[in-house]
Design a protein around this motif. Structure first.
Motif, PDB file in Angstrom:
ATOM      1  N   VAL A 115      46.971  52.475  47.548  1.00 39.68           N
ATOM      2  CA  VAL A 115      47.973  51.874  47.063  1.00 39.68           C
ATOM      3  C   VAL A 115      48.278  50.459  47.236  1.00 39.68           C
ATOM      4  O   VAL A 115      48.735  49.491  46.343  1.00 39.68           O
ATOM      5  N   GLY A 116      47.269  49.765  48.177  1.00 38.91           N
ATOM      6  CA  GLY A 116      47.321  48.495  48.554  1.00 38.91           C
ATOM      7  C   GLY A 116      46.299  47.873  47.310  1.00 38.91           C
ATOM      8  O   GLY A 116      46.592  46.606  47.219  1.00 38.91           O
ATOM      9  N   THR A 117      45.364  48.377  46.930  1.00 39.46           N
ATOM     10  CA  THR A 117      44.536  47.845  46.064  1.00 39.46           C
ATOM     11  C   THR A 117      45.326  47.936  44.285  1.00 39.46           C
ATOM     12  O   THR A 117      45.031  46.817  44.014  1.00 39.46           O
ATOM     13  N   ALA A 118      45.873  48.877  44.426  1.00 40.25           N
ATOM     14  CA  ALA A 118      46.767  48.789  43.117  1.00 40.25           C
ATOM     15  C   ALA A 118      47.792  47.604  43.321  1.00 40.25           C
ATOM     16  O   ALA A 118      48.054  46.976  42.005  1.00 40.25           O
ATOM     17  N   ALA A 119      48.547  47.246  44.362  1.00 37.48           N
ATOM     18  CA  ALA A 119      49.340  46.463  44.405  1.00 37.48           C
ATOM     19  C   ALA A 119      48.721  45.109  44.583  1.00 37.48           C
ATOM     20  O   ALA A 119      49.381  43.984  44.076  1.00 37.48           O
ATOM     21  N   TYR A 120      47.830  44.905  45.311  1.00 41.12           N
ATOM     22  CA  TYR A 120      47.361  43.592  45.813  1.00 41.12           C
ATOM     23  C   TYR A 120      45.857  43.240  45.429  1.00 41.12           C
ATOM     24  O   TYR A 120      45.572  42.135  45.700  1.00 41.12           O
ATOM     25  N   GLY A 121      44.965  44.111  44.890  1.00 45.52           N
ATOM     26  CA  GLY A 121      43.763  44.000  44.233  1.00 45.52           C
ATOM     27  C   GLY A 121      42.852  44.177  45.356  1.00 45.52           C
ATOM     28  O   GLY A 121      42.956  44.543  46.586  1.00 45.52           O
ATOM     29  N   TRP A 122      41.485  44.592  44.829  1.00 51.61           N
ATOM     30  CA  TRP A 122      40.579  44.683  45.550  1.00 51.61           C
ATOM     31  C   TRP A 122      39.896  43.609  46.189  1.00 51.61           C
ATOM     32  O   TRP A 122      39.478  42.501  45.448  1.00 51.61           O
ATOM     33  N   GLY A 123      39.761  43.113  47.476  1.00 55.89           N
ATOM     34  CA  GLY A 123      39.129  42.000  48.190  1.00 55.89           C
ATOM     35  C   GLY A 123      38.872  42.092  49.335  1.00 55.89           C
ATOM     36  O   GLY A 123      38.864  43.212  49.892  1.00 55.89           O
ATOM     37  N   PRO A 124      38.240  41.286  50.069  1.00 51.94           N
ATOM     38  CA  PRO A 124      37.678  41.202  51.287  1.00 51.94           C
ATOM     39  C   PRO A 124      38.848  41.349  52.241  1.00 51.94           C
ATOM     40  O   PRO A 124      40.008  41.071  52.029  1.00 51.94           O
ATOM     41  N   LEU A 125      38.385  41.719  53.430  1.00 47.54           N
ATOM     42  CA  LEU A 125      39.625  41.879  54.575  1.00 47.54           C
ATOM     43  C   LEU A 125      39.602  40.326  55.421  1.00 47.54           C
ATOM     44  O   LEU A 125      38.728  40.091  56.013  1.00 47.54           O
ATOM     45  N   GLU A 126      40.891  39.918  55.133  1.00 46.97           N
ATOM     46  CA  GLU A 126      41.176  38.847  55.663  1.00 46.97           C
ATOM     47  C   GLU A 126      41.566  39.004  56.937  1.00 46.97           C
ATOM     48  O   GLU A 126      42.380  39.692  57.257  1.00 46.97           O
ATOM     49  N   LEU A 127      40.973  38.197  58.065  1.00 51.68           N
ATOM     50  CA  LEU A 127      41.213  38.182  59.262  1.00 51.68           C
ATOM     51  C   LEU A 127      42.356  37.098  59.654  1.00 51.68           C
ATOM     52  O   LEU A 127      42.572  36.049  59.281  1.00 51.68           O
ATOM     53  N   PRO A 128      43.221  37.774  60.508  1.00 54.38           N
ATOM     54  CA  PRO A 128      44.300  36.909  61.195  1.00 54.38           C
ATOM     55  C   PRO A 128      43.943  35.736  61.952  1.00 54.38           C
ATOM     56  O   PRO A 128      44.436  34.578  62.047  1.00 54.38           O
ATOM     57  N   THR A 129      42.750  35.780  62.297  1.00 58.62           N
ATOM     58  CA  THR A 129      42.036  34.595  63.340  1.00 58.62           C
ATOM     59  C   THR A 129      41.455  33.669  62.335  1.00 58.62           C
ATOM     60  O   THR A 129      41.009  32.464  62.659  1.00 58.62           O
ATOM     61  N   GLY A 130      41.090  33.737  61.195  1.00 64.58           N
ATOM     62  CA  GLY A 130      40.554  33.035  60.052  1.00 64.58           C
ATOM     63  C   GLY A 130      39.360  33.691  59.739  1.00 64.58           C
ATOM     64  O   GLY A 130      38.604  34.440  60.404  1.00 64.58           O
ATOM     65  N   GLY A 131      39.006  33.381  58.541  1.00 60.15           N
ATOM     66  CA  GLY A 131      37.744  33.868  58.039  1.00 60.15           C
ATOM     67  C   GLY A 131      38.075  35.298  57.268  1.00 60.15           C
ATOM     68  O   GLY A 131      39.239  35.626  57.027  1.00 60.15           O
ATOM     69  N   SER A 132      36.780  35.934  56.756  1.00 63.15           N
ATOM     70  CA  SER A 132      37.141  37.241  56.083  1.00 63.15           C
ATOM     71  C   SER A 132      35.767  38.076  56.275  1.00 63.15           C
ATOM     72  O   SER A 132      34.774  37.624  56.667  1.00 63.15           O
ATOM     73  N   LEU A 133      35.869  39.346  56.048  1.00 63.14           N
ATOM     74  CA  LEU A 133      34.730  40.067  55.991  1.00 63.14           C
ATOM     75  C   LEU A 133      34.709  40.780  54.553  1.00 63.14           C
ATOM     76  O   LEU A 133      35.818  40.908  53.730  1.00 63.14           O
ATOM     77  N   SER A 134      33.566  40.825  54.115  1.00 61.95           N
ATOM     78  CA  SER A 134      33.113  41.512  52.706  1.00 61.95           C
ATOM     79  C   SER A 134      33.640  42.826  52.633  1.00 61.95           C
ATOM     80  O   SER A 134      33.779  43.564  53.604  1.00 61.95           O
TER      81      SER A 134
END
Length: 288
Positions: free
Chosen positions: A153-172
């Motif tokens: 559901v989230g990919t359909a709504a917001y797209g496929w992408g990395p996991l954005e971290l609340p503390t900054g940065g992201s995970l592939s």
């Protein structure tokens, strides 16, 4: 004075205790039950409900000055899945675990079919192992179903992408998938206490609602006690104290210490309760 030898127990040709009440048969029976279908529908509906809430409410962060995982819900499908787990881990995921493990034996007693199962003859230990294995399997399926549906559901709504971290940065995306698997595994382990409580109560009562409700109630009590800071370090012995230790898996650098402690506490409590369930049921006078 010598004791008389006990006569050998005769069994029918072809009878094998280990083949009674096959797991496949029990699993199919439980999957067809209405409560299983209803619980599956609730878990399927949660991501859609959250999606509608975000669409209607706008920015999930709002005016909150504190940055948390909820603020990143709309960043990607992976973030949306993580937020669904965060929203459900505290209470919603407790319910299917208590339901699948607490309703299993008590429901047979309430239907007056438990004694007929044992007269089949299904050994008591075999009956409990089959019931417990299916209950834990369905609980794990519930844990997996929620993030999988949320990711879709989230990919359909917001797209496929990395996991954005609340503390900054992201995970592939690959790393994010591994972290979400770790989160699901830890949540399942942390819910073993609820599963064991429900299963133990299910062997002690003929009322399924009492077993399920009792497990949920005691789980809530544990969470309430964890909020009592006056207890100090005693809270570390409460499984609820470690229920959100999986948040360490959504950091740039994973930390295992809290999850290891939470796992050891949960597994210890669960093993004791499972042992009590088997011991008590082996001596129980089953009349229903």
């Amino acid at each position: 004075m010598s004791k008389l030898a006990e006569p050998p127990v005769e069994v029918a040709d072809g009878y094998r205790a280990g083949r009674t009440l096959p797991l496949r048969v029990e699993l199919v029976r439980q999957l067809k039950r209405r409560r299983t279908l209803v619980m599956g529908g609730v878990l399927l509906a949660l991501p859609v409900i959250l999606l509608i809430a975000f669409q209607v409410g706008g920015d999930p962060g709002g005016n909150n000055n504190r940055v948390n995982l909820m603020d990143t819900a709309t960043a990607s499908g992976a973030n949306f899945a993580a937020v669904n787990l965060f929203s459900a881990a505290g209470f919603l995921l407790v319910i299917p675990v208590a339901l699948f493990c607490g309703d299993t034996v008590a429901s047979e007693a309430s239907w007056s079919s438990l004694r007929y199962l044992l007269a089949a003859p299904v050994p008591r230990a075999r009956l409990l192992w089959s019931k417990l294995a299916v209950g834990l399997t369905l609980s794990l399926a519930a844990m997996v179903l929620l993030p999988v549906v949320a990711l879709a559901v989230g990919t359909a709504a917001y797209g496929w992408g990395p996991l954005e971290l609340p503390t900054g940065g992201s995970l592939s995306t690959g790393t994010a998938a591994q972290r979400i698997l770790i989160v699901v595994a830890y949540i399942m382990v942390s819910q073993l206490v609820t599963a064991a409580l429900a299963f133990y109560l299910s062997t002690r009562t003929d009322a399924p609602l009492g077993a399920v409700g009792g497990a949920v109630f005691l789980t809530i009590i544990g969470s309430v006690l964890d909020e009592v800071t006056a207890l100090g370090d005693w809270r570390h012995f409460l499984p609820a104290h470690w229920q959100y230790a999986w948040l360490d898996a959504v950091r740039p650098q994973m930390e295992w210490s809290d999850m290891i402690q939470g796992t050891s506490i949960s597994v210890t409590y669960a093993l004791v309760l499972f042992a009590l369930a088997f011991r008590g049921f082996a001596r129980k006078d089953v009349v229903s």
